[in-house]
Design an enzyme around this catalytic site. Structure first.
Site, mmCIF file in Angstrom:
data_model
loop_
_atom_site.group_PDB
_atom_site.id
_atom_site.type_symbol
_atom_site.label_atom_id
_atom_site.label_comp_id
_atom_site.label_asym_id
_atom_site.label_seq_id
_atom_site.Cartn_x
_atom_site.Cartn_y
_atom_site.Cartn_z
ATOM 1 C CD GLU A 23 -10.146 3.637 -0.967
ATOM 2 O OE1 GLU A 23 -10.991 4.137 -0.216
ATOM 3 O OE2 GLU A 23 -9.070 3.160 -0.541
ATOM 4 C CG HIS A 66 -4.227 1.887 -2.311
ATOM 5 N ND1 HIS A 66 -4.480 2.306 -1.024
ATOM 6 C CD2 HIS A 66 -5.434 1.831 -2.940
ATOM 7 C CE1 HIS A 66 -5.803 2.480 -0.865
ATOM 8 N NE2 HIS A 66 -6.386 2.223 -2.016
ATOM 9 C CG ASP A 93 -2.310 0.575 0.855
ATOM 10 O OD1 ASP A 93 -2.354 1.779 0.517
ATOM 11 O OD2 ASP A 93 -3.307 -0.157 0.906
#
Length: 562
Positions: free
Chosen positions: A319, A254, A182
């Site tokens: 995301e 990420h 991440d």
């Protein structure tokens, strides 16, 4: 519980067939009991007896002759995967298992029928190793019964991963989803691209302030990674305990830790990137160009080779801020050359290309639900709809297998009460009762959509899980409720579940689990000063779920949700 029951639990006498967790499909209680002395013999096929012995380590069962064995094991594939029948009679214990996993789970059920001392690491003198006579017939309601462990935000050493596998195994959970990369850290050694672990595995500091406050940091470096040998050990340890490791490398967003090591893979390669020292989402994103696909294909292969058999590989897809793709002339030209109309289409194409590469190696791809909404998934891709029931239903109706992972009630980084006595959580509140009442495959769905739900999984995002003690607190006993609904295939009967859970907590005590008591945190578990204290009402989980549902309705839903 009444006074007698409380005393029974206190001294390790859990009870009979009606105190098992998760609840079996069928139990029949007989009269009397049988003894299984430490060092007793177990007979049957070696693969099955080894599984039973592993499930009952403190008893140290020894391979022996069927005529004198206290535990006899046989195989019957007609029972189905992970299924078993357990009979305790005057002549000992009889186990029939559909496969090795079924034998292991029969051993775990037998362990629960023994005194709570069966969950300790060594024999406690004076324990009476007796089990009640009766019969259990059991099989799982779902094939995917998962726990997600985020080791990217806050690294957890190998010992904590192995311990989580042990705790999953005794609850009949069978998928360990390891979130290995991440913005805040990359957690796997790479021989092909060593800067990933040399640069991307550590950050110089970590944020301590809450959202909306002036930024403050601890000034303490944080990092760590697993070697290929570590991954091989984790996978082998898990397989022996009927747990499959599902690695996740979250792309194309990420990506701060990856780009800190290899900025040339960025959509803006001229920028300088660092491993993120704060929570939240970065706009840093990998380029979708062929060099990135080649890089990721190589890294995925390294991880899969280290783990061994990898039936599932998670590639994230969530995301993502696609602005840098749209601003890049090179990426826009590449998009046009593929005949794609939008960056959303390019996002979908990129994930499909990686999924095809994984399929060539024999791995099914798993994604978060943004990847489904973007489209173009392989038909065999498994979708984790974290944004709620509505997008889960759409994915199932589209023909995808679904693992239920909604924020409410399966995100265990949320606090269990709206109280400043809780240690810091993302928001509030998700309780044990919330988890126990959850239906992964809602009864109002059409049967063909319900059939696409292959399981459920709880998530342990680690921004507020700095160590193993906090991990215990966050995971249990909510994880017990998750195990119940995943094994039985539906919501738990609340009164019956909590009666069994009261007894089960004595087993967790014996195992050494620092769980959150049902009555609230112990004095040393309460939120302290500064960042460790929970802020009630700062983030309300039901408001979050409404917002997430709205986002999931848009095809342009890859953007960060918070």
């Amino acid at each position: 519980m009444d006074g007698v029951a409380k005393l029974s639990v206190r001294f390790g006498i859990i009870g009979g067939m009606d105190h098992l967790l998760p609840r079996p499909r069928l139990t029949e209680t007989g009269s009397g009991s049988a003894e299984i002395a430490p060092g007793s013999a177990v007979s049957g096929p070696a693969q099955l007896t080894d599984a039973v012995r592993l499930a009952l380590p403190v008893l140290d069962l020894r391979p022996g002759d069927a005529a004198t064995a206290a535990v006899r094991v046989a195989e019957d594939p007609r029972l189905g995967p992970e299924a078993y029948a357990l009979t305790i009679a005057g002549d000992g214990v009889h186990i029939t298992a559909g496969d090795r996993a079924g034998a292991f789970y029969a051993g775990q059920t037998l362990r629960q029928l023994l005194p709570a001392e069966a969950f300790r690491s060594a024999l406690v003198p004076g324990t009476s190793w007796t089990v009640p006579r009766g019969r259990v017939e059991d099989a799982p309601g779902f094939s995917w019964r998962g726990a997600h462990l985020d080791v990217a935000r806050n690294f957890l050493p190998k010992r904590e991963v192995l311990r989580m596998i042990d705790l999953m195994a005794l609850h009949k959970l069978n998928r360990l989803h390891l979130h290995l990369a991440d913005d805040q850290g990359w957690r796997v050694e790479s021989r092909a691209f060593p800067l990933l672990h040399e640069v991307g595995s550590h950050r110089s500091r970590t944020i301590t302030s809450h959202r909306g406050e002036e930024l403050a940091f601890d000034g303490v470096p944080h990092g760590g990674h697993y070697t290929p040998a570590d991954l091989a050990e984790i996978a082998a340890y898990a397989r022996a305990r009927a747990v499959t490791v599902v690695p996740e490398i979250d792309v194309p967003g990420h990506a701060s830790a990856v780009l800190a090591a290899y900025p040339a893979l960025a959509s803006r390669p001229q920028e300088r990137y660092e491993v993120l020292d704060r929570w939240g989402i970065s706009s840093a994103i990998l380029s979708p160009l062929p060099a990135t696909v080649d890089f990721l294909t190589t890294v995925f292969a390294e991880i899969a080779d280290a783990l061994g058999d990898v039936p599932y590989f998670h590639i994230g897809g969530d995301e993502c801020v696609l602005d840098d793709w749209a601003a890049s002339a090179e990426i826009s030209a590449y998009q046009a050359s593929l005949g794609l109309e939008s960056t959303g289409d390019l996002h979908a194409w990129f994930l499909r290309r990686l999924a095809d590469a994984l399929a060539e190696r024999g791995s099914r791809t798993v994604v978060w639900d943004e990847a489904f909404v973007s489209g173009r998934l392989r038909p065999d891709t498994i979708v984790m709809p974290w944004r709620g029931e509505h997008v889960a239903r759409r994915a199932a109706a589209a023909g995808h297998d679904v693992v239920a992972t909604p924020v409410f009630p399966m995100y265990f980084d949320y606090a269990e009460a709206a109280s400043p006595e809780e240690p810091a959580g993302l928001g509030d509140a998700i309780t044990v009762a919330d988890v126990a009442a959850f239906a992964p495959a809602p009864s109002q769905w059409p049967e063909e959509d319900r059939a696409r739900v292959i399981g459920a999984q709880f998530q342990l995002w680690s921004e507020r899980i700095p160590d193993g003690r906090t991990l215990d607190y966050r995971a249990w006993p909510r994880g017990c409720a998750a195990a119940e609904i995943a094994w039985t295939g539906g919501p738990a009967g609340t009164e019956d579940f909590f009666r069994r859970l009261d007894a089960h907590l004595a087993r967790l005590d014996a195992f050494g689990v620092e769980y959150r008591p049902l009555s609230g945190p112990r004095p040393w578990q309460r939120g302290g000063s500064g960042w460790r204290r929970h802020r009630p009402g700062a983030v309300a989980v039901h408001d979050v779920m409404r917002h997430l549902h709205e986002l999931s309705l848009s095809a342009d839903s890859t953007r960060p949700s918070m």
